[in-house]
Design a protein around this motif. Structure first.
Motif, mmCIF file in Angstrom:
data_model
loop_
_atom_site.group_PDB
_atom_site.id
_atom_site.type_symbol
_atom_site.label_atom_id
_atom_site.label_comp_id
_atom_site.label_asym_id
_atom_site.label_seq_id
_atom_site.Cartn_x
_atom_site.Cartn_y
_atom_site.Cartn_z
ATOM 1 N N ILE A 1 35.199 44.534 47.354
ATOM 2 C CA ILE A 1 34.610 43.479 48.185
ATOM 3 C C ILE A 1 34.219 42.288 47.321
ATOM 4 O O ILE A 1 34.472 41.135 47.682
ATOM 5 C CB ILE A 1 33.400 44.021 48.984
ATOM 6 C CG1 ILE A 1 33.886 45.015 50.041
ATOM 7 C CG2 ILE A 1 32.621 42.876 49.636
ATOM 8 C CD1 ILE A 1 32.785 45.743 50.760
ATOM 9 N N LEU A 2 33.613 42.564 46.163
ATOM 10 C CA LEU A 2 33.208 41.500 45.251
ATOM 11 C C LEU A 2 34.417 40.695 44.789
ATOM 12 O O LEU A 2 34.416 39.462 44.840
ATOM 13 C CB LEU A 2 32.469 42.086 44.040
ATOM 14 C CG LEU A 2 32.049 41.078 42.984
ATOM 15 C CD1 LEU A 2 31.017 40.119 43.548
ATOM 16 C CD2 LEU A 2 31.512 41.785 41.767
ATOM 17 N N TRP A 3 35.471 41.370 44.341
ATOM 18 C CA TRP A 3 36.670 40.685 43.869
ATOM 19 C C TRP A 3 37.366 39.936 45.011
ATOM 20 O O TRP A 3 37.871 38.832 44.813
ATOM 21 C CB TRP A 3 37.636 41.658 43.202
ATOM 22 C CG TRP A 3 37.178 42.031 41.819
ATOM 23 C CD1 TRP A 3 36.675 43.228 41.406
ATOM 24 C CD2 TRP A 3 37.153 41.179 40.679
ATOM 25 N NE1 TRP A 3 36.344 43.183 40.093
ATOM 26 C CE2 TRP A 3 36.627 41.928 39.598
ATOM 27 C CE3 TRP A 3 37.523 39.866 40.447
ATOM 28 C CZ2 TRP A 3 36.459 41.406 38.329
ATOM 29 C CZ3 TRP A 3 37.360 39.346 39.166
ATOM 30 C CH2 TRP A 3 36.837 40.108 38.130
ATOM 31 N N GLY A 4 37.382 40.519 46.174
ATOM 32 C CA GLY A 4 37.989 39.859 47.329
ATOM 33 C C GLY A 4 37.245 38.580 47.702
ATOM 34 O O GLY A 4 37.849 37.541 47.974
ATOM 35 N N THR A 5 35.914 38.650 47.691
ATOM 36 C CA THR A 5 35.098 37.476 47.998
ATOM 37 C C THR A 5 35.291 36.391 46.946
ATOM 38 O O THR A 5 35.444 35.212 47.276
ATOM 39 C CB THR A 5 33.608 37.869 48.097
ATOM 40 O OG1 THR A 5 33.465 38.874 49.094
ATOM 41 C CG2 THR A 5 32.746 36.674 48.439
ATOM 42 N N LEU A 6 35.283 36.788 45.682
ATOM 43 C CA LEU A 6 35.490 35.842 44.596
ATOM 44 C C LEU A 6 36.855 35.164 44.722
ATOM 45 O O LEU A 6 36.967 33.941 44.582
ATOM 46 C CB LEU A 6 35.381 36.555 43.243
ATOM 47 C CG LEU A 6 35.559 35.680 42.007
ATOM 48 C CD1 LEU A 6 34.480 34.624 41.931
ATOM 49 C CD2 LEU A 6 35.567 36.548 40.760
ATOM 50 N N PHE A 7 37.884 35.927 45.003
ATOM 51 C CA PHE A 7 39.234 35.394 45.172
ATOM 52 C C PHE A 7 39.277 34.398 46.336
ATOM 53 O O PHE A 7 39.872 33.324 46.234
ATOM 54 C CB PHE A 7 40.222 36.541 45.407
ATOM 55 C CG PHE A 7 41.631 36.088 45.567
ATOM 56 C CD1 PHE A 7 42.377 35.652 44.473
ATOM 57 C CD2 PHE A 7 42.227 36.073 46.823
ATOM 58 C CE1 PHE A 7 43.688 35.222 44.627
ATOM 59 C CE2 PHE A 7 43.528 35.643 46.980
ATOM 60 C CZ PHE A 7 44.264 35.222 45.884
ATOM 61 N N LEU A 8 38.624 34.729 47.437
ATOM 62 C CA LEU A 8 38.589 33.859 48.609
ATOM 63 C C LEU A 8 37.870 32.541 48.307
ATOM 64 O O LEU A 8 38.360 31.463 48.645
ATOM 65 C CB LEU A 8 37.911 34.581 49.774
ATOM 66 C CG LEU A 8 37.878 33.847 51.097
ATOM 67 C CD1 LEU A 8 39.286 33.649 51.633
ATOM 68 C CD2 LEU A 8 37.049 34.630 52.099
ATOM 69 N N VAL A 9 36.722 32.619 47.649
ATOM 70 C CA VAL A 9 35.952 31.417 47.323
ATOM 71 C C VAL A 9 36.732 30.523 46.361
ATOM 72 O O VAL A 9 36.859 29.316 46.577
ATOM 73 C CB VAL A 9 34.573 31.794 46.736
ATOM 74 C CG1 VAL A 9 33.875 30.581 46.136
ATOM 75 C CG2 VAL A 9 33.699 32.429 47.808
ATOM 76 N N LEU A 10 37.260 31.109 45.289
ATOM 77 C CA LEU A 10 38.009 30.315 44.318
ATOM 78 C C LEU A 10 39.279 29.731 44.929
ATOM 79 O O LEU A 10 39.660 28.599 44.628
ATOM 80 C CB LEU A 10 38.341 31.147 43.083
ATOM 81 C CG LEU A 10 37.146 31.526 42.201
ATOM 82 C CD1 LEU A 10 37.588 32.422 41.059
ATOM 83 C CD2 LEU A 10 36.445 30.289 41.680
ATOM 84 N N GLY A 11 39.939 30.477 45.785
ATOM 85 C CA GLY A 11 41.132 29.971 46.459
ATOM 86 C C GLY A 11 40.810 28.787 47.360
ATOM 87 O O GLY A 11 41.540 27.790 47.381
ATOM 88 N N THR A 12 39.702 28.878 48.082
ATOM 89 C CA THR A 12 39.283 27.783 48.965
ATOM 90 C C THR A 12 38.942 26.537 48.166
ATOM 91 O O THR A 12 39.389 25.435 48.494
ATOM 92 C CB THR A 12 38.077 28.216 49.821
ATOM 93 O OG1 THR A 12 38.445 29.357 50.589
ATOM 94 C CG2 THR A 12 37.620 27.101 50.732
ATOM 95 N N VAL A 13 38.161 26.701 47.116
ATOM 96 C CA VAL A 13 37.779 25.563 46.273
ATOM 97 C C VAL A 13 39.019 24.918 45.656
ATOM 98 O O VAL A 13 39.160 23.692 45.663
ATOM 99 C CB VAL A 13 36.765 25.997 45.183
ATOM 100 C CG1 VAL A 13 36.564 24.892 44.153
ATOM 101 C CG2 VAL A 13 35.444 26.386 45.814
#
Length: 157
Positions: A5-17
């Motif tokens: 979940i942590l890695w998925g959230t991090l990936f989503l945030v960085l991808g959006t930015v």
């Protein structure tokens, strides 16, 4: 599971930015340069610390009460690239001399960048600003790229 979940959230945030950054870069590279006249008043008096508070003349030409919370304005550019308001965009096709400019309405009409960061020792140089230079894409999204004086010469970038 927590790690996933942590890695998925991090990936989503960085991808959006990164997606937002790429969109701004595309606007800078492919956008049309427009000049928005700044409202009367000394830019010096609108300085707040390291920032110049930008107030555009264009919103004063628009009857904001008739506009929705977000949308686009149709603008025309003169021979120098200075924008003038034509009408609110209602989905109609644009003429060859027209462009879109996004807005949002929060009490008053906002056209994008509302302040300009003044680099170290640039306050005096930027004090003569009369125009904000923006790059605008086909959808009306814009990025502030600098300020210009009354003779349209670049002051600050």
């Amino acid at each position: 599971m927590r790690s996933l979940i942590l890695w998925g959230t991090l990936f989503l945030v960085l991808g959006t930015v990164n997606g937002l950054i790429l969109a701004k870069e595309r606007t800078l590279d492919e956008g049309t340069s427009i000049l928005l006249p700044l409202a009367e008043g000394s830019p010096r008096s609108q300085m707040k610390g390291d920032y110049l508070d930008l107030r555009y003349r264009l919103p004063r030409q628009v009857h904001a009460a008739a506009l929705e919370g977000r949308g686009r304005l149709v603008i025309a550019l003169d021979g120098n690239g200075v924008a003038t308001f034509r009408r609110p965009h209602r989905g109609e096709e644009l003429r060859s001399d027209e462009h879109l400019l996004s807005y949002r309405k929060r009490g008053e009409l906002r056209l994008g960048a509302e302040s300009f960061f003044l680099g170290q020792g640039k306050a005096e140089q930027c004090a003569g600003a009369r125009f904000a230079e923006l790059k605008v894409d086909r959808e009306g999204r814009n990025v502030l790229v600098g300020l210009r004086n009354a003779d349209l010469r670049r002051l600050c970038e």
